[in-house]
Design an enzyme around this catalytic site. Sequence first.
Site, PDB file in Angstrom:
ATOM      1  N   ASP A  22       5.560  -1.811   2.147  1.00  0.00           N
ATOM      2  CA  ASP A  22       4.374  -1.565   1.332  1.00  0.00           C
ATOM      3  C   ASP A  22       3.177  -2.031   2.167  1.00  0.00           C
ATOM      4  OD1 ASP A  22       2.738  -1.173  -1.045  1.00  0.00           O
ATOM      5  OD2 ASP A  22       2.759  -3.348  -1.232  1.00  0.00           O
ATOM      6  N   ASP A  70      -0.742  -2.845   0.705  1.00  0.00           N
ATOM      7  CA  ASP A  70      -1.618  -3.815   0.023  1.00  0.00           C
ATOM      8  C   ASP A  70      -0.789  -4.900  -0.656  1.00  0.00           C
ATOM      9  OD1 ASP A  70      -4.560  -2.420  -0.153  1.00  0.00           O
ATOM     10  OD2 ASP A  70      -2.951  -0.942  -0.181  1.00  0.00           O
ATOM     11  N   ASP A 107       5.670  -6.425  -2.306  1.00  0.00           N
ATOM     12  CA  ASP A 107       5.227  -7.651  -2.976  1.00  0.00           C
ATOM     13  C   ASP A 107       5.196  -7.567  -4.493  1.00  0.00           C
ATOM     14  OD1 ASP A 107       1.919  -7.423  -3.863  1.00  0.00           O
ATOM     15  OD2 ASP A 107       2.838  -5.818  -2.726  1.00  0.00           O
TER      16      ASP A 107
END
Length: 214
Positions: A6, A8, A163
Amino acid sequence: MRIAFDLDGTLIDSAPEIRGIANGILAEEGRAPLSLAEATGFIGSGAGVFIARMRAARDLPESAQEDLRARFEARYEVSFGLTRLYPGVPRAREALAAAGHRLGLCTNKPIGPTRAVLAHLGLTGIFSAVFGGDSLSVRKPDPAPLLAALGAMGSGPCLYIGDSEVDAETAQRAGVPFLLYTEGYRKTPAEELPQAGRFSDFGELTDRIARLAE
């Protein structure tokens, strides 16, 4: 191993940048600014969802959605001053590449801003596959973008690193092992997310992946 990341909240901390762009637009609309916590909480499902959440929080009409989104995305492609790589990312990336892992990116950030921020941070050419939130007709947590990114990297064992709740669900739906970076934008307690493991420091990542591979 094929490793997709991922962006951001995983490789980059972009929340201050996103908040600054959003607050510039809100000021033009005569609305109060977002706090960093609000902006961070709105991130993760793409620009359209971010704008929808921002509108709801500041009582902006649904009819303004597309105009606000267009203004946001236009600024997002050229604003990088507050975006930072998380500590240890460059060294971890070099170590993973040296170990022969193939690296890819699967993010809900639109592909234009994604490529722009990668160029700004010197990461162009690092990833053999880059899929943004508008690369396909669907975005995470639909598993298709992740499967497409991994497929573009060839065959063999794979792993997704992210995240957030969206990332964990995406990996689960794709049937791909998930490694959780705990210092990003997650709201749910780390132990409640489906995962193969978790880490808080990119200095741990190479060893963590080696143990998973065993």
